[in-house]
Design a protein around this motif. Structure first.
Motif, short mmCIF file in Angstrom:
data_model
loop_
_atom_site.label_atom_id
_atom_site.label_comp_id
_atom_site.label_asym_id
_atom_site.label_seq_id
_atom_site.Cartn_x
_atom_site.Cartn_y
_atom_site.Cartn_z
N PHE A 5 -1.85 -3.99 -0.91
CA PHE A 5 -1.90 -4.66 -2.20
C PHE A 5 -2.99 -5.73 -2.28
N THR A 12 -6.06 -5.58 -7.24
CA THR A 12 -5.11 -5.96 -6.19
C THR A 12 -4.86 -7.47 -6.29
N ALA A 21 -0.05 1.40 0.21
CA ALA A 21 0.01 0.83 -1.14
C ALA A 21 -0.56 1.81 -2.17
N TYR A 79 2.24 4.03 -3.03
CA TYR A 79 3.05 3.36 -4.07
C TYR A 79 2.45 3.60 -5.45
N GLU A 133 3.85 -8.08 -1.23
CA GLU A 133 4.56 -7.55 -2.38
C GLU A 133 5.10 -8.66 -3.28
#
Length: 309
Positions: free
Chosen positions: A72, A101, A141, A144, A204
């Motif tokens: 991230f 990000t 990530a 995700y 996160e």
């Protein structure tokens, strides 16, 4: 079967080893620094880029958007060339996408991922893409993000930016050691790792709440469980979804295999199509993920879901 070219004029072959190479594999063109979105950040405008690999064939081709991992905090979209090259060699247009990000916060990366899909549909004729056959792929990530893009195809709340007349829905999702629930990334690990993921400084938490600065106090992920659920793939399992291929390493010490198992169970429990592969002994982004056998499995799965060019 290709036909050998005509023989050269007599005498040209003297001293040479004459070989025949079939010409049935098309060349692949690379288009770098393609701007797919421009986003405002206060008075500044940031351009977001794609790297496109386009097989030089005549028929409209399926496309795969690749989202890179980076905890991230980074989105180095030039990585995982082995996977991208194998997909392109198999006849897919491959678009590697950077995205916002940390310190940008949710839903910025999801908005970017969906904007990349819409860009490909809007420019399908330019790159020989069949707009009805687009998949997404990501690791960590990026996994995700691939999950979020795939699971929110029918949710217009995340569509922002250009080409809003195009759909951001996709027809296939492959996720490698991805994150499915921001509330329990440390699930299955020891107490020390659990404490890391309870910290307001873990990435996160920064994705959700940003750093403590000015009027913002920041906070851990569970400061707002409803927000964390909305920002997690497992919070978007209702309704029809594209087929999923879920892969995770059994020895991953960074993102627990629990993340992939709970995504698989959630999808199957909702009546969706999902396949879960646990890669024995593989860690997080280590050697096994770059081997032809594993890459070939991913390429073959996309071929079954999207067809070939």
């Amino acid at each position: 079967m290709s036909t050998p070219p005509p023989s050269p004029l007599p005498g040209f072959t003297e001293g040479a080893q004459v070989i025949h190479v079939p010409g049935d594999r098309p060349p692949v063109d690379e288009f770098s620094h393609v701007v797919y979105s421009q986003v405002r950040n206060g008075p500044a405008v940031r351009a977001l880029h794609l790297i496109l690999l386009v097989p030089r064939t005549g028929a409209p081709k399926p496309a795969v958007v690749y989202f890179p991992g980076g905890g991230f905090t980074s989105a180095a979209h030039g990585k995982f060339f082995e996977m991208r090259a194998a997909l392109a060699a198999a006849g897919f247009v491959v678009a590697a996408a950077e995205y916002r990000t940390v310190p940008d916060t949710f839903p910025a990366p999801v908005e970017d991922g969906k904007a990349a899909v819409r860009y490909l549909r809007a420019h399908a004729a330019d790159y020989g893409i069949d707009p009805a056959r687009i998949g997404v792929l990501g690791d960590s990530a990026g996994g995700y993000l691939a999950q979020m893009v795939g699971l929110t195809g029918d949710e217009p709340a995340f569509d922002r930016g250009d080409h809003l007349g195009e759909s951001s829905g996709v027809q296939a999702v492959a996720t490698l050691y991805g994150i499915s629930d921001l509330l329990n990334i440390g699930e299955g690990f020891g107490a020390d790792v659990q404490r890391v993921h309870a910290s307001p400084a873990v990435t996160e938490a920064l994705l959700l709440h940003g750093p403590a600065f000015g009027d913002s106090a920041g906070g851990p992920v569970d400061r707002d469980p409803a927000q964390a659920r909305q920002a997690s793939p497992v919070g978007h399992l209702g309704g029809p979804k594209p087929p999923f291929l879920i892969l995770h390493g059994s020895a991953d010490q960074l993102v627990s295999p629990v993340q992939s198992r709970q995504l698989y169970e959630g999808l199957r429990g909702a009546g969706q199509s999902a396949e879960y592969l646990l890669v024995e002994g593989a860690g997080h982004g280590d050697g096994p993920w770059y081997q032809p056998e594993l890459i070939g499995r991913v390429v073959a799965w996309f071929g079954r879901q999207l067809g070939r060019g």
